[in-house]
Scaffold this active site. Structure first.
Site: not given
Ligand code: BGC
Length: 719
Positions: A266-268, A270
């Site tokens: 996942s992005d940070w 997210a």
């Protein structure tokens, strides 16, 4: 390890240990980290126990050979099964030797150098203990208000795909297990993060599946075709569903259609953001949605660690989903050789020798020079070494030219433009003043600049955006230069001297108050550690500029998104705005500076444009050719561009699409013939039923020095 050994390891793991592999925490969370003292607060907030940290699978920002080794040592002691940590970090355009920002690298149209820059970045990162980089970012971009355009190579799907491949080759090398000087790559942000409404970061993305497939997906796919090991999700929604919980994107397209079997991160934060997005009630539902959709690693939030076990025990989540995610992570660790060699490339001695070494700086200087784009030149550049120059502006002696994603890069290590010029001319010929700050000015500084420039023969103005004005969460509604610098330009104009402006910025800017006032204009972007040296190479003609824009420069912000591969509309503006046609009353439809645009110190003449035939069949090819002559006084590089238009498609086709280019070097008076092969395959596109195929009929071929100034030829595809 053999696959069955990894399976055996998986079998030995408890559910807690498995879920731990899915968590990524920042470096200070780990025993052995130098800043561990500050972590109790964040751990409490996330509801994490020491046991959770002992089970954690990967580290965000893990770098620094000594520290990484300490952390790995402690972890191997604490982790019951001795599973090593994966160290991941954002090595975007250099580790400590910083290269130009990706949008600048894009302007070089030089895949070999782009690859080389990634190789150097990988090497510096690897000796510092990094295993995976969160790059390349390959989001297609059309809106310069979005601050993250600086991280992309631009607005063209074909070129972006070529760069995606080059970066992956450079970062990963050929064999991650044996070659510890390379790192695994993680392509991001999947998908379509580059199309937020209004250019506002993290905002809604809405587009048809056709457009998604045609323009936005190709570069991610290209990275994966090149063997990219990981994919990162995006923060945005795509058709109403956040990318981080999007089964269609991650299961249907990425896994089933493309066969990607690597790790998805996942992005940070997210995963947890599925809650404010409004598709999950709480962290439990967020975990369920993200894991089902295919996110293996959750970066920096606690939805998985606090809920997955319970979701499995309650029967809501199939343990097979957890197992497959863990196996992918273990497989990546194995591919990197971490089970045998948990330190991998981390080496304090090599860190000293390799990082910021001369050979690395040399590549940075070459790439920075090739990334500069000469936007205007009225017989001002190159400068002669006996010209008396006043160098004015907030960037005159600033090392803050590395860009927002330079993390380990230090402005003190950067060559400023003043230092660069000092290498070229006698110090008595150079006078320097700041003139103003990036966003503020006062009468005194301006007076000083006027005084300093009074006796000069020419003024070089070093202007631009601060690095923080582009990058993540740095969107702008007004993309002009800050008022202070526009004022400085006006004031300097009063001296009635020739002015060459050098721009440092992370996005195409609105050039009102800049381009008309300048006699020469050089777009230097954020050029990195060797920026000032490279710019001086160009200013004094030791390097002839050859960069070309890969993102259009709008007339003004009201025109964005503006890009070269647009549609014609049913009412094209053919007659200077007359009648009910598509137009603005106050500005042209075309950008101020088009995709592919850039000048040189020499001139190139294009002649004898020709096609080898006027009919193309499916199993055949035709050749487009053109002769290019260097009609100027100095040697130069030219990027010859080929575009194609399908005149009547099943769905509307873009006015032009880049299908090929070639970078050639020509001595004065020299002529070269450039040829491009055109095949039916290049004419395929997604039809309304999403079939990827071509249409019989007429095609236009455009060859030229940029996307605007072209000669048109045509052929017919017979099927
Ligand atoms: C960015 C990513 C980056 C990640 C880790 C996020 O905020 O969107 O591009 O890789 O942080 O630093």
């Amino acid at each position: 390890m053999q696959e069955n050994q990894l399976q055996d390891l998986l079998k030995k793991m408890t559910i807690d240990e498995k879920v731990g592999q899915l968590l990524q925490l920042a470096m200070p969370f780990f025993e052995g980290a130098s800043h561990r003292g500050h972590i109790t607060g964040p751990m409490n907030e996330m509801g994490l126990t020491e046991e959770d940290v002992r089970n954690t699978g990967s580290v965000l920002g893990g770098s620094g050979a000594r520290e990484v080794k300490n952390i790995q040592d402690a972890h191997l002691k604490n982790n019951r099964l001795g599973i090593p940590l994966l160290m991941m970090a954002d090595i975007i355009h250099g580790f400590k030797t910083i290269f130009p920002i990706p949008l600048a690298i894009g302007s070089s149209w030089d895949l070999d150098l782009a690859q080389k820059s990634a190789e150097v970045a990988a090497k510096e990162a690897a000796v510092s203990g990094v295993h995976v980089t969160f790059a390349p970012m390959v989001d297609l971009v059309r809106d310069p208000r979005w601050g993250r355009v600086m991280e992309s190579t631009g607005e063209d799907p074909y070129l972006n795909s070529e760069y995606a491949r080059a970066f992956v080759r450079g970062f990963q090398g050929k064999n991650l297990k044996e070659d510890v000087n390379h790192v695994a790559a993680c392509v991001k942000h999947f998908a379509a993060y580059g199309a937020p409404e209004g250019g506002r970061d993290y905002n809604t993305v809405n587009m048809s599946e056709r457009q998604l497939r045609e323009s936005y997906l190709p570069a991610y796919k290209a990275a994966l075709d090149e063997g990219c090991e990981m994919v990162m999700t995006a923060f945005n929604t795509v058709d109403g569903i956040p990318a981080t919980g999007n089964e269609f994107l991650m299961r249907d397209i990425l896994r089933d259609e493309w066969g990607f079997d690597g790790v998805m991160i996942s992005d940070w934060g997210a995963v947890k953001e599925l809650i404010p997005h409004g598709v999950a009630e709480d962290t439990r539902e967020a975990a369920l949605k993200a894991l089902r959709a295919g996110v293996d690693i959750e970066m920096m939030t606690e939805c998985y660690i606090n809920n997955v076990k319970d979701l499995i025990e309650s029967g809501e989540l199939d343990v097979a989903l957890l197992d497959e995610a863990v196996l992918r992570i273990l497989t990546l660790k194995d591919k990197l050789g971490l089970f045998e060699n948990p330190y991998r490339g981390a080496d304090e001695q090599l860190e000293q020798e390799v990082i910021l070494s001369e050979p690395h700086r040399k590549v940075a200087r070459e790439l920075a020079a090739k990334s500069c784009v000469l936007l205007k030149n009225e017989q001002v550049l190159p400068l002669s070494t006996d010209t008396k120059v006043a160098l004015i502006g907030p960037f005159a002696n600033s090392g803050n030219i590395l860009g927002a994603w330079s993390w380990h890069g230090q402005p003190e290590d950067a060559v400023t433009i003043q230092q660069g010029i000092e290498q070229k001319i006698d110090p008595s010929l150079l006078s320097v003043a700041k003139g103003c700050d990036i966003e503020a000015y006062n009468g005194e500084d301006i007076q000083e600049a006027l005084e300093v420039a009074k006796d000069a023969e020419l003024i070089v103005l070093a202007l631009g955006e601060s690095p923080g004005m582009s990058g993540e969460a740095a969107s702008l509604a007004d993309i002009r230069l800050p008022e202070a610098q526009l004022t400085l330009i006006k004031e300097m104009k009063k001296l009635n001297k020739k002015i060459a402006i050098v721009l440092f910025n992370g996005r195409p800017i609105d050039l009102h108050g800049v381009i008309d006032e300048a006699d020469a204009l050089l777009e230097a972007w954020f050029p990195g550690t060797e920026g000032g040296a490279a710019i001086a190479d160009i200013l004094y003609g030791d390097v002839n500029p050859s960069g070309k824009l890969t993102m259009s420069f709008p007339h003004s912000v009201g025109q964005v998104p503006v890009y070269y591969n647009h549609f014609n509309t049913g009412r094209p503006n053919l007659n200077n705005g007359e009648g009910y046609v598509t137009k603005y009353l106050d500005i042209p439809n075309e950008p101020l500076l088009p995709f592919g645009y850039g000048l040189s110190y020499t001139t190139f003449e294009y002649s004898n444009h020709a096609l080898s035939g006027d009919v193309l069949t499916v199993n055949d090819s035709i050749t487009a050719s053109v002769q290019v002559t260097n009609t100027g006084e100095v040697a130069g590089e030219e990027i010859v561009q080929l575009y194609i238009r399908d005149v009547a498609g099943e769905v509307v086709r873009p006015m032009k699409e880049l299908k090929g280019y070639e970078k050639i070097t020509l001595q004065p008076g020299e002529t070269k013939t450039v040829t491009f092969t055109i095949t039916e395959e290049q004419l395929r596109y997604y039809h309304s039923n999403l079939e990827f195929t071509s249409d019989a009929g007429r095609f236009e071929v455009f060859i030229g020095t940029n996307s605007r100034d072209v000669e048109t030829l045509s052929f017919v595809l017979k099927k």
